[in-house]
Design a protein around this motif. Structure first.
Motif, short mmCIF file in Angstrom:
data_model
loop_
_atom_site.label_atom_id
_atom_site.label_comp_id
_atom_site.label_asym_id
_atom_site.label_seq_id
_atom_site.Cartn_x
_atom_site.Cartn_y
_atom_site.Cartn_z
N ALA A 261 0.84 -1.20 0.00
CA ALA A 261 0.00 0.00 0.00
C ALA A 261 0.87 1.24 0.00
O ALA A 261 1.98 1.25 0.53
N ALA A 262 0.35 2.31 -0.58
CA ALA A 262 1.04 3.60 -0.51
C ALA A 262 1.14 4.07 0.93
O ALA A 262 2.14 4.66 1.35
N TRP A 263 0.10 3.79 1.70
CA TRP A 263 0.04 4.22 3.10
C TRP A 263 -0.98 3.37 3.83
O TRP A 263 -1.92 2.84 3.22
N SER A 264 -0.81 3.24 5.12
CA SER A 264 -1.73 2.46 5.94
C SER A 264 -1.73 3.01 7.36
O SER A 264 -0.70 3.51 7.84
N PRO A 265 -2.84 2.92 8.07
CA PRO A 265 -2.88 3.37 9.47
C PRO A 265 -1.92 2.61 10.38
O PRO A 265 -1.62 3.10 11.48
N VAL A 266 -1.41 1.44 9.95
CA VAL A 266 -0.52 0.68 10.81
C VAL A 266 0.94 1.11 10.68
O VAL A 266 1.80 0.60 11.40
N VAL A 267 1.25 2.03 9.77
CA VAL A 267 2.62 2.54 9.64
C VAL A 267 2.88 3.51 10.79
O VAL A 267 2.21 4.54 10.90
N GLU A 268 3.84 3.18 11.64
CA GLU A 268 4.12 3.98 12.83
C GLU A 268 5.58 4.41 12.93
O GLU A 268 5.90 5.33 13.68
N MET A 287 -5.73 7.79 8.01
CA MET A 287 -5.22 8.25 6.73
C MET A 287 -5.08 7.07 5.76
O MET A 287 -4.54 6.03 6.10
N GLY A 288 -5.59 7.25 4.54
CA GLY A 288 -5.49 6.22 3.52
C GLY A 288 -4.51 6.58 2.42
O GLY A 288 -3.92 7.67 2.42
N PRO A 349 5.06 0.20 2.00
CA PRO A 349 4.78 -0.65 3.16
C PRO A 349 4.01 -1.90 2.74
O PRO A 349 3.11 -1.85 1.90
N LEU A 350 4.39 -3.02 3.32
CA LEU A 350 3.66 -4.28 3.18
C LEU A 350 3.00 -4.54 4.53
O LEU A 350 3.67 -4.74 5.54
N VAL A 351 1.67 -4.54 4.51
CA VAL A 351 0.94 -4.52 5.77
C VAL A 351 -0.08 -5.64 5.84
O VAL A 351 -0.54 -6.16 4.82
N GLN A 352 -0.39 -6.03 7.05
CA GLN A 352 -1.59 -6.81 7.33
C GLN A 352 -2.50 -5.90 8.16
O GLN A 352 -2.08 -4.81 8.56
N ARG A 354 -3.37 -5.30 11.01
CA ARG A 354 -3.06 -4.75 12.32
C ARG A 354 -1.58 -4.44 12.53
O ARG A 354 -1.19 -4.05 13.63
N ALA A 355 -0.74 -4.60 11.48
CA ALA A 355 0.69 -4.35 11.68
C ALA A 355 1.41 -4.18 10.35
O ALA A 355 0.98 -4.70 9.31
N LEU A 356 2.51 -3.43 10.42
CA LEU A 356 3.45 -3.36 9.30
C LEU A 356 4.31 -4.62 9.32
O LEU A 356 4.92 -4.95 10.33
N VAL A 357 4.36 -5.34 8.20
CA VAL A 357 5.14 -6.57 8.11
C VAL A 357 6.54 -6.29 7.59
O VAL A 357 7.54 -6.79 8.10
N ALA A 358 6.65 -5.47 6.56
CA ALA A 358 7.94 -5.13 5.96
C ALA A 358 7.76 -3.87 5.13
O ALA A 358 6.63 -3.40 4.94
N GLN A 359 8.86 -3.33 4.66
CA GLN A 359 8.80 -2.19 3.76
C GLN A 359 9.80 -2.39 2.63
O GLN A 359 10.97 -2.63 2.87
N ALA A 360 9.31 -2.30 1.40
CA ALA A 360 10.15 -2.46 0.23
C ALA A 360 10.66 -1.09 -0.23
O ALA A 360 9.98 -0.08 -0.01
N PRO A 361 11.85 -1.04 -0.85
CA PRO A 361 12.66 -2.18 -1.28
C PRO A 361 13.31 -2.89 -0.10
O PRO A 361 13.77 -2.25 0.84
#
Length: 390
Positions: A261-268, A287-288, A349-352, A354-361
């Motif tokens: 996603a470009a952005w997600s509420p779970v990015v902290e 924020m979306g 960001p790669l998210v599920q 309820r949480a950020l899993v990873a961020q590419a690259p």
């Protein structure tokens, strides 16, 4: 000495007067469209999607601008479903709008970009992820702050490679957006050497809220063995009913499950919690991606105006496409525009839920110039010719 002091005061006064003449007028332009019907009504987008992000960025620009005596305004032009979007856009341009943050379909954006009145304007695409807009249908007056679909699916493919999930199956919806997302997934799988073992199109009309436990296992039963099941369901129609109902117990990714996603509420991380809180205070919601893209567009304008001390669109565009421009945007890296197609480089960001899993690259995916260019169309792949002079 007295003459020198007087000359210095006059020079400072002229500088302050020049700064006070910088008046940055930004226009938020939205084309509202009818969303196709879906199985669930849980995810209707807020009416201020995009506009709320632009408003927050305006407030941040004003904070910086008051020290430089730069003035910023934000006009909002929104056309209702079935309204005259091009007519509203033409009216805004004729009234002097030259910096426009656009929340519109790809067709609407292209029609706007081709208006004679828009040729000396800068249009910031905050909502259309279509690959063609960054490739064969690129326009010199369009910059993209929303990531392309290819950037998103490349980020996901990098994660699959890192986790050694080498065999994938794919379920795609039947809407045009779903086909486009599936095409981007196929391209990314090929690009990163992941095998597609099977794919199907979801065309059920049944109410999956009641029948998913019976229908989904049968639908997925004849897939060849695979490591991950990919979903292409941009509208959020059926994908939510796939996880935990598949014949084989496999992770789900794509538009559901693990999602780029470009952005997600779970990015902290990277100070993002501050942006999340400011946005929540401003709009009363999370924020979306389109909010973030609109925010990034207005902040990019503010950064360019601050560095160039100018409100001239040509000057701002030239600076934004130069190696000197960078935008601090709460993603752990400075963002910049690709000079060959106007796309804003950015981590994904790669998210599920309820949480950020990873961020590419991700680590190990290298590039000779900028690792962010491992996501989406790199310069050698691009067929965009509108930016060749840059």
């Amino acid at each position: 000495m007295h003459k020198f002091t007087l000359a210095l005061m006059i020079w400072l006064g002229l500088c302050l007067q020049a700064q006070a003449d910088v008046f940055v007028r930004v226009t938020y332009l939205e084309e509202r469209v009818q969303r196709p019907p879906t199985l669930s009504n849980l995810d209707d987008p807020p009416l201020d999607t995009g506009r709320a992000g632009a408003e927050l960025a305006l407030a941040e620009n004003l904070t910086t601008g008051k020290f430089l005596k730069h003035r910023y305004t934000l006009d909002s032009v929104v056309t209702d479903i079935g309204g005259d979007f091009l007519g509203a856009a033409r009216a805004a341009l004729e009234s002097g709008a030259r910096l426009l943050v656009v929340n519109a379909t790809a067709d609407g954006l292209l029609a706007l970009a081709d208006l004679p009145e828009a040729q000396d304007a800068i249009l910031f695409n905050a909502s259309a992820p279509d690959m063609a807009l960054r490739d064969t249908d690129c326009r010199a007056n369009v910059l993209h702050t929303l990531p392309s679909r290819g950037m998103l699916t490349d980020a996901l493919a990098q994660f699959l490679v890192m986790r050694r999930l080498q065999d994938a199956a794919l379920i795609s919806g039947d809407h045009p957006q779903d086909h486009a997302y599936a095409d981007a997934l196929r391209h990314s799988l090929t690009k990163f050497g992941i095998r597609l073992r099977g794919e199907k199109t979801w065309a059920f009309n049944a109410d999956m809220r009641r029948n998913a436990a019976q229908e989904v296992p049968l639908f997925t039963q004849d897939f060849s063995d695979h490591d991950v099941l990919l979903i292409a369901d941009e509208l959020g129609d059926f994908g939510r009913y796939i996880a935990y109902n598949t014949w084989l117990p496999r992770p789900v990714a794509g538009s559901e499950g693990l999602t780029p996603a470009a952005w997600s509420p779970v990015v902290e991380q990277w100070g993002a919690e501050q942006l999340q809180n400011r946005f929540m205070d401003h709009s009363g919601r999370a924020m979306g991606p389109v909010d973030y893209a609109a925010w990034a567009a207005v902040r990019a304008i503010g950064e360019a105006a601050t560095r160039t001390n100018s409100d001239d669109p040509a000057t701002l565009r030239s600076y934004m496409l130069s190696d000197s421009f960078s935008l601090a945007a709460f993603k752990g890296r400075k963002l910049s525009f690709r000079s060959w197609n106007g796309q804003l480089r950015q981590p994904i960001p790669l998210v599920q839920p309820r949480a950020l899993v990873a961020q590419a690259p991700l680590d190990g995916f290298l590039h000779r110039v900028n690792e962010l260019d491992t996501l989406g169309l790199d310069r050698p792949e691009s067929r965009c010719t509108a930016f060749q002079e840059n």
